[in-house]
Design a protein around this motif. Structure first.
Motif, short mmCIF file in Angstrom:
data_model
loop_
_atom_site.label_atom_id
_atom_site.label_comp_id
_atom_site.label_asym_id
_atom_site.label_seq_id
_atom_site.Cartn_x
_atom_site.Cartn_y
_atom_site.Cartn_z
N PHE A 11 0.89 -1.15 0.00
CA PHE A 11 0.00 0.00 0.00
C PHE A 11 0.93 1.21 0.00
CE2 PHE A 11 -3.05 -3.03 2.02
CZ PHE A 11 -4.06 -2.90 1.09
N LYS A 14 4.46 0.95 1.60
CA LYS A 14 4.52 -0.02 2.69
C LYS A 14 4.21 -1.44 2.19
CE LYS A 14 2.79 -0.76 7.29
NZ LYS A 14 1.68 -0.65 8.17
N VAL A 16 2.91 -4.88 2.81
CA VAL A 16 2.09 -5.51 3.85
C VAL A 16 1.99 -7.03 3.68
CG1 VAL A 16 0.79 -3.42 4.35
CG2 VAL A 16 -0.11 -5.03 2.69
N ASN A 36 -2.69 -8.37 14.89
CA ASN A 36 -3.33 -7.27 14.16
C ASN A 36 -2.32 -6.64 13.20
OD1 ASN A 36 -5.59 -7.65 15.62
ND2 ASN A 36 -5.33 -5.85 16.91
N GLY A 37 -2.78 -6.38 11.98
CA GLY A 37 -1.91 -5.71 11.01
C GLY A 37 -0.90 -6.62 10.35
N SER A 38 -0.99 -7.94 10.56
CA SER A 38 0.01 -8.84 9.97
C SER A 38 -0.27 -9.15 8.50
CB SER A 38 0.10 -10.14 10.79
OG SER A 38 -1.17 -10.73 10.89
N GLY A 39 -1.45 -8.76 8.00
CA GLY A 39 -1.73 -8.94 6.57
C GLY A 39 -2.82 -9.95 6.26
N LYS A 40 -3.51 -10.45 7.27
CA LYS A 40 -4.52 -11.50 7.06
C LYS A 40 -5.64 -11.02 6.12
CE LYS A 40 -5.53 -11.70 11.47
NZ LYS A 40 -4.72 -10.60 12.02
N SER A 41 -6.20 -9.85 6.42
CA SER A 41 -7.32 -9.36 5.60
C SER A 41 -6.84 -9.02 4.19
CB SER A 41 -7.95 -8.12 6.23
OG SER A 41 -8.49 -8.48 7.47
N THR A 42 -5.62 -8.51 4.08
CA THR A 42 -5.10 -8.20 2.74
C THR A 42 -5.01 -9.48 1.91
OG1 THR A 42 -3.84 -6.38 3.72
CG2 THR A 42 -3.19 -7.08 1.51
#
Ligand SMILES: Nc1ncnc2c1ncn2[C@@H]1O[C@H](COP(=O)(O)OP(=O)(O)OP(=O)(O)O)[C@@H](O)[C@H]1O
Length: 280
Positions: A11, A14, A16, A36-42
Motif C-alpha cells: 500500500f 509499505k 504488507v 493485528n496488522g500482519s496482513g490477514k485481511s489483505t
C-alpha cells in the motif's frame, strides 16, 4: 487447487505482504492467523479479487487468476467472502436482502431453510444495521450459502463472536469442507484451529512464519514449554522462559520450578523466530 506464488502487496510504499507461497487442495481448511496488522485481511482481499497483488500470482488449478479480466471474473464467481464487514442493502430487511442475493446468484435455494440453518430466522424482518456483530456474521454466512461457492473466505472479527455464532461458523466450516470447498479462515481462536482446520498460514509483519499442517506445527513445537521458576538469588521473584526439554532438565537441577505448560498457538507464532533458531 489454489497456489500462491510469491504474493507481495504494497500500500503506497509499505509492504504488507511479502512473498507468500503455498498451495491448498480442494476440501482443505486453512487457518489464517497472526497479530493485528500482519496482513490477514489483505491476503483474503486478494483471494476475493477485491485487490490485485502488487506482484506474484494466484493460480486456481492451472489458471492465473489475475492474468486476464475474464479469468478474474470466472474465479470471483466461485468465491464467497464472509465478514461482519460484508455489505448488505441498508434499506432492505434481512429477508429482502437474502431475496436480492438469491436473485443475483440465480440461486434456487430456500431462504427460510438457510436462515434457520444460521439461526437468523427470527430476525428476518430487521434491517442489517440493527444486527449485532455475530448476527451480521451469520447473515453473511447465509448469503454465502445461497451461492454455490467453491472457495470460502471467512474473516472472523478480532474481538470475538458470541457462542451461538461461533458454533454456527464451526459447523458450517465443517460442512463446506465435506462438500469439497477450500476454506480460508481468519480466526483468533486456538480451539477452532484445532477442531476444523487442516493447515495453518501464520503471518507476522506480512511474512509467512509458518505454513503447513496443524499436525506439523505441533510436531515441530511440542518440545517447547513455558517454564516459570524461582532463582535462588531472588526468592519470591518469578521468571518465565521458553525452554526445550534439555534446558528444562538443566533448569530443574538449579531452580525451583513453579509451573510448566505447553506453548499456545499464538505464543508459537509470536516467538517462532527464536524457536526456529533453537530447532535449527
Ligand atoms: N487500504 C489500505 N491502505 C493502506 N494501508 C492499508 C490498507 N489496508 C490495510 N493496510 C495496512 O496493511 C497492513 C495489514 O493490514 P491487514 O488489515 O491486512 O492486517 P490484519 O492482519 O487483517 O489485521 P487485523 O487483525 O487488525 O484485521 C496494516 O499495517 C494496515 O494498516
Amino acid at each position: 487447487m489454489i497456489k500462491l506464488e510469491n504474493i507481495t502487496h504494497k500500500f503506497r510504499e509499505k509492504t504488507v505482504l511479502k512473498e507468500i507461497n503455498g498451495s491448498i487442495d480442494d476440501g482443505e481448511v486453512v487457518a489464517v492467523i497472526g497479530e493485528n496488522g500482519s496482513g490477514k485481511s489483505t491476503l483474503l482481499n486478494i483471494l476475493a479479487t477485491f485487490i490485485k497483488p502488487t506482484s506474484g500470482k494466484v493460480f486456481y488449478n492451472s489458471t492465473d487468476v489475475f492474468e486476464k479480466q475474464e479469468n478474474t471474473k470466472r474465479f470471483r464467481e466461485l468465491v464467497s467472502y464472509i465478514s461482519e464487514k460484508s455489505t448488505f442493502i441498508p434499506e432492505l430487511d434481512l429477508s429482502e436482502n437474502l431475496l436480492y442475493f438469491k436473485t443475483v446468484f440465480k440461486s434456487s435455494k430456500d431462504i427460510l431453510e438457510i436462515a434457520k440453518r444460521v439461526s437468523i430466522d427470527d430476525l428476518l424482518g430487521k434491517k442489517p444495521d440493527k444486527l449485532s456483530k455475530g448476527q451480521r456474521q451469520r447473515l453473511a454466512l447465509a448469503v454465502s450459502m445461497l451461492k454455490d461457492a467453491k472457495i470460502i473466505l471467512l474473516d472472523e472479527p478480532a474481538e470475538g463472536l458470541d457462542v451461538e455464532t461461533k458454533q454456527v461458523v464451526k459447523d458450517l466450516v465443517k460442512e463446506f469442507k465435506e462438500k469439497g470447498c477450500t476454506v480460508f479462515y481468519v480466526t483468533h481462536d486456538e480451539d477452532e484451529v484445532e477442531e476444523v482446520c487442516d493447515k495453518i498460514i501464520a503471518l507476522k509483519d506480512g511474512k509467512v512464519k509458518f505454513f503447513g499442517s496443524v499436525d506439523e506445527l505441533w510436531r515441530t513445537y511440542e518440545k517447547f514449554y513455558s517454564v516459570t521458576f524461582e532463582i535462588p538469588e531472588s526468592p519470591g521473584k518469578k521468571v518465565t522462559r521458553i525452554m526445550n526439554i534439555d534446558e528444562l532438565k538443566t533448569a530443574q537441577e538449579s531452580f525451583r520450578i513453579l509451573h510448566i505448560r505447553n506453548l499456545g498457538l499464538r505464543e508459537i507464532i509470536n516467538i517462532s523466530e527464536g524457536l526456529n533458531g533453537r530447532i535449527g
